[in-house]
Design an enzyme around this catalytic site. Structure first.
Site, short mmCIF file in Angstrom:
data_model
loop_
_atom_site.label_atom_id
_atom_site.label_comp_id
_atom_site.label_asym_id
_atom_site.label_seq_id
_atom_site.Cartn_x
_atom_site.Cartn_y
_atom_site.Cartn_z
N LYS A 35 0.86 -1.09 0.10
CA LYS A 35 0.05 -0.09 0.11
C LYS A 35 1.02 1.30 0.12
CE LYS A 35 -0.21 0.01 4.96
NZ LYS A 35 -1.06 0.18 6.54
N ARG A 133 -10.14 -0.15 15.37
CA ARG A 133 -10.10 0.60 13.84
C ARG A 133 -10.89 -0.06 12.95
NH1 ARG A 133 -4.10 1.58 10.97
NH2 ARG A 133 -4.70 -0.83 10.27
N HIS A 165 -5.72 -7.36 12.87
CA HIS A 165 -4.63 -6.45 12.84
C HIS A 165 -4.28 -6.33 14.26
CE1 HIS A 165 -1.66 -4.21 11.12
NE2 HIS A 165 -1.85 -3.05 11.61
N ARG A 223 1.66 -10.65 7.26
CA ARG A 223 1.63 -9.65 6.34
C ARG A 223 2.55 -8.55 6.44
NH1 ARG A 223 -3.51 -9.63 8.62
NH2 ARG A 223 -2.98 -7.53 9.68
N TYR A 266 14.16 31.31 6.10
CA TYR A 266 12.97 32.09 6.73
C TYR A 266 13.20 32.22 8.13
CZ TYR A 266 10.23 31.71 2.29
OH TYR A 266 9.60 31.68 1.16
N CYS A 313 12.32 24.80 3.52
CA CYS A 313 11.22 25.75 2.75
C CYS A 313 10.38 24.56 1.93
CB CYS A 313 11.93 26.54 2.00
SG CYS A 313 13.17 27.55 2.69
N MET A 314 9.50 25.05 1.11
CA MET A 314 8.66 24.22 0.37
C MET A 314 9.48 23.54 -0.72
SD MET A 314 5.47 25.19 -2.24
CE MET A 314 4.57 25.75 -0.60
N ASP A 315 10.60 24.03 -1.20
CA ASP A 315 11.40 23.56 -2.25
C ASP A 315 12.76 22.99 -1.99
OD1 ASP A 315 8.97 23.63 -4.24
OD2 ASP A 315 9.68 25.84 -3.88
#
Length: 376
Positions: A35, A133, A165, A223, A266, A313-315
């Site tokens: 997954k 769950r 699980h 699993r 920043y 930062c973002m990038d």
């Protein structure tokens, strides 16, 4: 074309890890949990490696993941276990995807899809043994069994699995582990009494941690998930001989000298204490690098460990090279197996107060997965 960053995934390491897990499973069948894009490692290539390593089945959360595997040419049995109303269940059945159900509503929806598809659904019934769950609570389990048997008599479903699980198998000695084993045994006994069990019905409970440390939880099938990718499910007990499959690298985009007392990134959370060389690493929180790696996580650059300098930062983020040489285009290794002195995923997880699962699954789609096969 060169990319700013890439995640190199060693498929031979995955095959080796799966073979080790298969050996440790003591004869139980192995369903590889692939997954979340194979835990961020690349769904189809890694699924093939998992099967080559000795798994006979694959498990995914969502139907769309199972259909992506089928589109990629994977023919092994696949179980999809997290199903919301209105999903393309008839399409899933047409592609031989096995489905999990934990309540009567979903059973009826699956049965309707089976009638449309003209073929019986292969069902794994999930019991909630204490995780609270997924799964049917034991109080609702008899009703789930009753409805599943009615639909089996109609010919629209086949019961092929009974599962649950663990909540705390990665916490050695946690009392819930024994309690869940007992609850699962109760669920199995009720299924047997109702006529929903038998030699053809697969019993499965063990995740990576249980597969490695709890022989009594292995039943017919285990699993494993995180362990297949070489990351320990119980770090306090060591690595179990597993080898991390992913190495995350980026290529320095800019290297420059700056004077003493230069605020970096920043908020100026980092200020240089001398004239120094800064390097810009072009990968950031949009790519899955946690923002709170700021000033904490380390990378390998120019042959030495360097701490993230200033705000992620973002990038991008910055590192302080001091007077050591580094050129634009040189590789910076964020994490890997540790062979070359680079940090490991486990180190990143420990530093950032999380688990390895989060580190690898957060790596975003802007970072290409480059699959190799180099491990011994």
């Amino acid at each position: 074309m060169a990319t700013p960053a890439e995640a190199r995934v060693d498929l031979a390491a995955i095959r080796r890890n799966v073979a080790l897990l298969k050996e440790r499973a003591g004869g139980a069948e192995l369903m590889g949990a692939v997954k979340a894009d194979a835990y961020g490692h690349g769904l189809v290539p890694c699924s093939r490696a998992v099967l080559e390593g000795g798994a006979s089945r694959l498990g995914v959360a969502f139907v769309r993941e199972a259909l992506e595997l089928r589109a990629g040419g994977v023919t092994a049995p696949i179980l999809a276990w997290l199903i919301t109303p209105g999903e393309p269940l008839a399409q899933a059945l047409e592609h031989d995807v096995e489905l999990s159900a934990a309540d009567v509503r979903l059973l009826d929806e699956i049965a309707a899809a089976a009638r449309r598809a003209g073929r019986a659904a292969r069902l794994h019934l999930e019991a909630d043994t204490g995780m609270s769950r997924g799964g049917a609570p034991l109080a609702a389990w008899p009703e789930l069994l009753r409805r599943a048997l009615e639909l089996r008599a109609e010919g629209v479903v086949e019961i092929v699995g009974l599962w649950s699980h663990f909540a705390c198998a990665d916490i050695p000695g946690h009392p819930s582990v024994r309690q869940q084993l007992e609850a699962y045994e109760t669920a199995l006994k009720l299924a047997e009494q109702a006529g929903a069990a038998g030699s053809h019905v697969i019993r499965h409970l063990a995740n990576s941690a249980a597969a490695l440390t709890l022989p009594e939880a292995r039943y017919d099938l285990v699993r494993p998930g995180i362990a297949m990718y070489g990351l320990s499910p119980i770090p306090e007990q060591g690595d179990f001989g597993l080898r991390p499959a992913m190495t995350l690298v980026a290529r320095a985009a800019l290297v420059k000298r700056v004077p003493r007392d230069s605020g970096v990134s920043y908020g100026h959370l980092y200020t240089t204490d001398r004239e120094t060389t800064l390097a810009l690493v072009p990968i950031g929180y949009a790519d899955g690098i946690l923002r709170h790696a700021t000033g904490r996580a380390e990378v390998l650059a120019g042959g030495r460990r360097r701490r993230v300098a200033g705000r992620v930062c973002m990038d991008q983020f910055m590192i302080d090279m001091g007077d050591d040489p580094l050129a634009a285009g040189d590789e910076v290794v964020l994490f890997g197996p540790g062979d070359g002195g680079e940090p490991t995923v486990q180190e990143w997880a420990d530093t950032l107060g999380t688990i390895t699962h989060e580190i690898v699954t957060r790596i975003g789609s802007r970072v290409p997965r480059v699959h190799t096969s180099t491990a011994a």
